[in-house]
Design an enzyme around this catalytic site. Structure first.
Site, short mmCIF file in Angstrom:
data_model
loop_
_atom_site.label_atom_id
_atom_site.label_comp_id
_atom_site.label_asym_id
_atom_site.label_seq_id
_atom_site.Cartn_x
_atom_site.Cartn_y
_atom_site.Cartn_z
N GLY A 1 -52.50 55.92 63.41
CA GLY A 1 -53.12 55.66 64.70
C GLY A 1 -54.06 56.78 65.13
CB CYS B 1 -39.25 71.65 76.94
SG CYS B 1 -38.44 73.09 77.63
C1 LIG Z 1 -50.49 55.04 72.04
C2 LIG Z 1 -50.50 55.81 70.76
N1 LIG Z 1 -51.67 56.09 70.16
C3 LIG Z 1 -51.73 56.77 69.02
C4 LIG Z 1 -50.59 57.24 68.39
C5 LIG Z 1 -50.72 58.00 67.12
O1 LIG Z 1 -50.35 57.22 66.00
P1 LIG Z 1 -49.91 57.94 64.63
O2 LIG Z 1 -48.54 58.50 64.88
O3 LIG Z 1 -49.89 56.82 63.62
O4 LIG Z 1 -50.92 58.95 64.32
C6 LIG Z 1 -49.35 56.99 68.98
C7 LIG Z 1 -48.10 57.52 68.36
O5 LIG Z 1 -47.25 58.09 69.02
C8 LIG Z 1 -49.30 56.27 70.20
O6 LIG Z 1 -48.14 56.00 70.80
#
Ligand SMILES: Cc1ncc(COP(=O)(O)O)c(C=O)c1O
Length: 385
Positions: free
Chosen positions: A70, A325
């Site tokens: 992501g 934290c």
């Molecule tokens: C809303 C959102 N965007 C992006 C990410 C990042 O994704 P990745 O862990 O695959 O890099 C996350 C992961 O926690 C997320 O919750």
């Protein structure tokens, strides 16, 4: 008992995903760019995964670009559009104050390079107002980036409406759908977006695998340059086992979404209602109607979220907090702060996010343990529930 209520952080890998990844690791070592049999077999595996991902989000396989997750997909969307549109003189970007760091810190990086950025406010329930977007847009806005579901509170944004407004002013629209894809039906055409980011490990796939969906014809410059992989959009020899895992996870999600989301929503609602009924001084954060089915975020008066997290962990229950934290002080959640919650509620809230493996027995266990744990912590801090 050990109960895992932190599926928005990551999910366990589905057995069918492990099986397929193991098979590909063992049998499909070919480079998907090679012309011979071994390469073509690996390419076939990528093609199958691309079709499965496209089917999950209502896109065309040719519009799906595999990424390392992501974070890379968000970076690719924002930096890629910024670079592509820079020569047109459009140097303004809009996001919301409650985005994930993958978006917020990419905005900060571009701001340091001279881009103007605007972060839209959200209301008390965590939702962006279309009127605020309308006001923020200018003729110089290249891209609007609004997350579909928030990772801390699960709230869903009115993406289709926001995308229409952005397009009305000639801006492109990206949505970080990392927390919605696999949980609720997501259709890129119905949302009307130009770019959409997803991540396999949020829906029972492997970590380090994701995709950016890019609507055909959208101008995006590659941020990873090198070979001609992914139709020149993302260079680097493809991680075929991880992509295969993403593909199987996408197929599984398509198949079980309707039944699983209803089951998880019922568990979440029961858990939430029982906590509110049994523990005094509690409140749910975020809009309770417009949210993904697996998430709740609850404030506990007179408690530090971090202490509650640790106390629950000692009972075998895994939850999380949006606040971090750092060096002994509790940094309030930027999401809850943007919603205008008073300071104590930005530091006393925990997130419970459910998923595939959760059972009624686990919810019973949590609901039985939680009131005692909270009472004990409140006694220590001198607050009575
Ligand atoms: C809303 C959102 N965007 C992006 C990410 C990042 O994704 P990745 O862990 O695959 O890099 C996350 C992961 O926690 C997320 O919750």
């Amino acid at each position: 008992m050990r109960a895992y209520f932190d599926h928005n952080a990551t999910t366990p890998i589905a057995p069918a995903v492990v099986e397929e990844m193991t098979r590909v690791l063992k049998d499909e070592f070919g480079n998907a760019s090679s012309i011979h049999f071994f390469g073509q077999r690996a390419k076939g595996t990528l093609d199958d995964a691309r079709s499965a991902v496209a089917a999950l989000i209502g896109g065309d396989p040719s519009e799906v670009v595999f990424t390392s997750g992501g974070t890379e997909a968000d970076n690719f969307a924002i930096r890629g559009v910024a670079e592509a549109l820079e020569p047109t003189g459009k140097r303004h970007l809009i996001a919301t104050a409650i985005e994930h760091e993958a978006v917020l810190n990419t905005f900060k990086a571009l701001a340091r390079r001279g881009w103007t950025t605007t972060l839209l406010p959200v209301d008390q329930s965590g939702i962006v107002s279309p009127a605020a977007l309308e006001q923020a847009l200018t003729d110089k806005t290249a891209l609007v980036s609004v997350m579909h579901a928030n990772n801390e509170i699960g709230t869903l944004q009115p993406i289709a409406e926001l995308a229409k407004i952005a397009h009305g002013r000639g801006a492109l629209f990206h949505t970080d759908a990392v927390q919605s894809v696999g949980k609720i039906p997501v259709d890129v055409r119905a949302l009307g977006v130009d770019l959409l980011a997803l991540s396999a490990h949020k829906f029972n796939g492997p970590k380090g695998a994701g995709a950016l969906w890019i609507k055909r014809g959208t101008r995006v410059t590659a941020i990873l340059t090198g070979g001609k992989h992914e139709r020149n959009r993302r260079a680097g020899t493809e991680n075929v086992p991880a992509v295969a895992g993403l593909g199987v996870a996408a197929s599984l999600a398509s198949k079980k979404m309707a039944s699983e989301s209803a089951r998880v929503a019922a568990l979440r609602d029961r858990l939430e209602n029982e906590i509110l009924a049994k523990v005094a001084g509690t409140a749910v954060n975020g809009d309770r109607r417009h949210r993904v089915p697996n998430t709740t975020n609850i404030s506990f008066d007179g408690i530090e979220a971090e202490s509650l997290l640790i106390a629950l962990d000692l009972e075998g229950i895994a939850v999380s907090t949006g606040s971090a934290c750092s060096s002994g002080t509790l940094e309030p959640s930027h999401v809850l702060r943007a919603m205008g919650l008073p300071t104590h509620r930005t530091q006393n809230s925990i997130r419970l996010s459910l998923g595939d493996g959760n059972t009624d027995a686990e919810v019973d266990y949590l609901v039985a343990k939680l009131p005692k744990v909270v009472d004990k912590l409140r006694t220590v801090t001198g607050v009575r529930g």
